[in-house]
Design an enzyme around this catalytic site. Structure first.
Site, PDB file in Angstrom:
ATOM      1  N   ASP A  60       0.825  -1.213   0.000  1.00  0.00           N
ATOM      2  CA  ASP A  60       0.000   0.000   0.000  1.00  0.00           C
ATOM      3  C   ASP A  60       0.861   1.266   0.000  1.00  0.00           C
ATOM      4  O   ASP A  60       0.638   2.186   0.776  1.00  0.00           O
ATOM      5  CB  ASP A  60      -0.962   0.003   1.188  1.00  0.00           C
ATOM      6  N   HIS A 129      -4.447  -2.065  -1.975  1.00  0.00           N
ATOM      7  CA  HIS A 129      -4.828  -0.809  -2.625  1.00  0.00           C
ATOM      8  C   HIS A 129      -4.115  -0.618  -3.963  1.00  0.00           C
ATOM      9  O   HIS A 129      -4.656   0.047  -4.847  1.00  0.00           O
ATOM     10  CB  HIS A 129      -4.522   0.380  -1.707  1.00  0.00           C
ATOM     11  N   HIS A 247      -3.394  -1.017  10.326  1.00  0.00           N
ATOM     12  CA  HIS A 247      -2.953   0.368  10.473  1.00  0.00           C
ATOM     13  C   HIS A 247      -2.548   0.737  11.896  1.00  0.00           C
ATOM     14  O   HIS A 247      -1.910   1.768  12.098  1.00  0.00           O
ATOM     15  CB  HIS A 247      -4.053   1.319   9.987  1.00  0.00           C
TER      16      HIS A 247
END
Length: 708
Positions: A60, A129, A247
């Site tokens: 990502d 992503h 995250h």
């Protein structure tokens, strides 16, 4: 400083570790648009100042699958500024680079390219992503790799079996086997692990002397029955796992008690959701590896926008709020304003100690108004903080607890469930929504030919990767397959019997998940090929349109018409003749279009890469196709080791892994790879070295010896 950090000699690897940078997140936001680019520059600046051997990214890097030109330009600018230079690279690669980078047109590491001058190599896997997509299966990382600014590894071309071949690095007497696995749908990877279709290759030469480092980008926390990857699935010969996608920053290595390896979760470098996990202080890691010892040094990021979050339960303050009071809403609003002001004061004090932080903080106040309370206007409340916070529209979030009724006729007792908003921790996937819709839909709209799984994945491709023909191709493919099945069964041409055969065929496909996945992949391949053909047709038609326009402008002399209309009394006649000529020209162009249609149809048919299937010329239902068939003949067709763990007061985890017994004999002296599992486990001792200035999550004064 500990022993490893004070001796940056020729045997010590220094690796900067970061994940989930999400370049381009909210790039059009006037306040937060540049946050990701500023933090990325800070990360690369730390790599340059610490003179690391290389940077390791856990997926990502980009927030979008197709990043904008601004995002790509800013990324290239940063990589060229910080990663190119005259400082020599101190380590060498021993493995076959044609295997490690076999997807690249330049299958070698970038710092060995004689046309480039790389001082800090970057190794990165892709995330969910910025994963490869499209007919050519390319992603944004492939652009950086082709430019020679980044080394993209960890790609897997097969969805049935994965062999992870490591990049073998050596610096002095220290050897690292770097494994990588880019993002794969969690359910698919989970099933492959269960079926033992994931193999991590190991070097034959002195395999116990390698430090095994694995970087992965998957769900670590459980989001469903198979929508995550348990740590127990990973091989136990690994020394350190760098886990991307999650995250929340948990960068301090944490030992898995069952597999005995350590897991480091660096977390994201930018706040992408206003959830509790994002409120944790953001860090990157400086990993030191010498021999079989490692140490992780945490580096706090100073340019990350501060984020403060707090929860309020109105029912917990009966002395302040009474639902029957007509002015209770005004009282709640005043109370929320006090909380927001307090968080703003804390953010300002924190920013004064770090001038590199952005001026406006992120503020989130979650208000539970269960118990008969009514929410006030969030938009009107936000207007008061437009110039003071970076997210004025998202400051207040109202939610209520929801209780699920217990069923009396079942043994399941789910208890009371707390309803959390989807944007704060629970991610809804398109596949799940499609499956839920068809499971709860009325009987007349239920799927009778397609499966919920296949339809869900097709819709997911359409939404996430803009495959416009995904659903149509899936329907066509499964319809053709069902028609072939009915031909082979030779069922009587009665609607009830055909419906029964179709239902049985659908149920058998639902049970065979591998075959269903193969159907979806074939349909997606068709959709991508169809999209490529459309692009070629559009380009060809545009060229012919330009040719037609040019021919029209020359004014062919065979028409006997002037190139320009004449003045005077002949103007009307000339205009009429010109209009007739235009009509004739348009007719000619129409005929040429029809000719092109026939030509392109042939070329499109011949360019298909999949096996053609004989289908009736016009769209037919299953009944019509079945009635037109002629009868056809049917075809028969133990590990043992001890550990010494010394806990000390330190934030720099120094982990020594020393083999105390030999389980396997040394194999051949070549550095080729063998498909070895993790049946044999080396014994290792773990030693944490101390540092007085930093916090150690493993802090303890006891020394324990454990034998397993």
């Amino acid at each position: 400083m500990s022993t490893i950090n004070s001796q940056d000699d020729e045997d010590t690897f220094k690796i900067l570790i970061a994940t989930d940078i999400h370049l381009g997140y909210l790039e059009k936001d006037p306040v937060r648009g540049n946050d990701t680019f500023v933090t990325f520059n800070e990360i690369l600046d730390h790599a340059q100042k610490n003179e690391v051997d290389f940077v390791l990214l856990g997926g990502d890097l980009f927030h979008e699958n197709k990043p904008s030109r601004k995002t790509v330009h800013s990324c290239l600018e940063s990589l060229r500024k910080y990663c190119m230079g005259d400082r020599p690279v101190q380590f060498e690669i021993l493995s076959d680079q044609a295997v490690n980078f076999h997807y690249s047109k330049f299958p070698w590491v970038n710092y060995q390219d004689r046309n480039l001058n790389i001082s800090i190599p970057i190794f990165s896997i892709h995330g969910n992503h910025d994963d490869p997509t499209g007919a050519d299966a390319l992603c944004a990382l492939d652009i950086l790799s082709c430019a020679g600014l980044l080394n993209h590894f960890g790609r897997s071309g097969s969805v049935e079996k994965i062999d992870i071949s490591p990049i073998l690095l050596r610096k002095g007497r220290t050897k690292i086997a770097l494994y990588g696995l880019g993002a794969i749908p969690d359910e698919r990877l989970y099933r492959m692990f269960v079926n033992k279709q994931v193999t991590m290759l190991r070097p034959k030469e002195d395999e116990d002397s390698w430090f095994n480092l694995f970087v992965i980008h998957q769900n670590r926390s459980k989001h469903g029955a198979t929508n995550y990857i348990p740590e127990q699935f990973l091989d136990d010969f690994i020394n350190l796992v760098v886990w991307g996608h999650e995250h929340e920053c948990k960068i301090a290595p944490f030992q898995n008690e069952q597999q005995r390896f350590y897991v480091s979760q660096p977390g994201s470098s930018v706040v992408t959701s206003l959830s509790p996990g994002e409120a944790v202080k953001k860090h990157i890691g400086l990993l030191h590896v010498k021999g079989r010892k490692m140490k992780m040094q945490k580096i706090a990021l100073e340019t990350v926008r501060t984020f403060h979050m707090e929860d309020i339960v109105l029912a917990d303050h009966p002395d302040l709020f009474n639902p029957d009071n007509p002015k209770v809403t005004q009282a709640i609003q005043a109370f929320c304003m006090e909380k927001v002001e307090l968080m703003l004061d804390n953010a300002e004090r924190e920013r004064l100690g770090n001038p590199r932080q952005p001026e406006k903080p992120l503020i989130r106040l979650r208000v539970d108004y269960t118990g008969g309370f009514e929410p006030f206007s969030v938009h009107r409340f936000s207007q008061k903080y437009m110039d003071r916070v970076a997210n004025p529209k998202d400051i207040i979030h109202f939610f209520r607890h929801r209780e699920q009724k217990e069923k009396n006729d079942t043994d399941l007792n789910f208890g009371k469930l707390v309803g959390r908003p989807a944007s704060e921790g629970m991610t809804l996937r398109v596949e799940d929504l499609v499956k839920q819709y068809f499971q709860t839909a009325e009987k007349k709209v239920q799927l009778s030919l397609l499966t919920e799984r296949g339809m869900g994945e097709a819709v997911q491709e359409f939404v996430d990767k803009e495959e416009k023909d995904a659903i149509e191709e899936l329907v066509k493919f499964q319809l053709e397959k069902t028609q072939r099945f009915l031909k082979e069964r030779r069922t009587d041409a009665e609607e009830e019997k055909i419906d029964e055969e179709v239902r049985k065929f659908r149920e058998s496909r639902k049970k065979n998940t591998e075959e269903e996945d193969e159907e979806v992949r074939e349909a997606m391949t068709r959709a991508r090929a169809h999209r490529s053909e459309d692009a070629i047709l559009v380009a060809a038609s545009s060229d012919e349109e330009l040719m037609d326009t040019g021919m029209k402008g020359t004014g062919d002399s065979d028409d006997g018409l002037p190139a320009t209309p004449r003045r005077g009394r002949a103007r009307g006649r000339a205009r009429g003749q010109n209009s007739m000529a235009r009509g004739q020209n348009s007719t000619a162009r129409g005929s040429s279009r029809r000719g092109r249609g026939s030509i392109t149809q042939e070329s499109a048919t011949s360019s298909r890469t999949y096996k053609p299937v004989s289908v009736p010329a016009k769209n037919m239902s299953i009944m019509d196709a079945f009635k037109s068939l002629k009868p056809e003949p049917t075809l028969n067709s133990s590990k043992s080791y001890s550990e010494d763990i010394i806990y000390d007061d330190s934030d720099l985890e120094d982990i020594s892994i020393v083999p105390t017994s030999k389980v396997n004999q040394r194999l051949s002296a070549t550095s080729s790879l063998s498909k070895r599992g993790s049946q044999s486990q080396t014994s290792r001792g773990v030693d944490f070295e101390s540092d007085e200035d930093e916090f150690d999550p493993f802090k303890s004064t006891a020394t324990s010896r454990r034998t397993k």
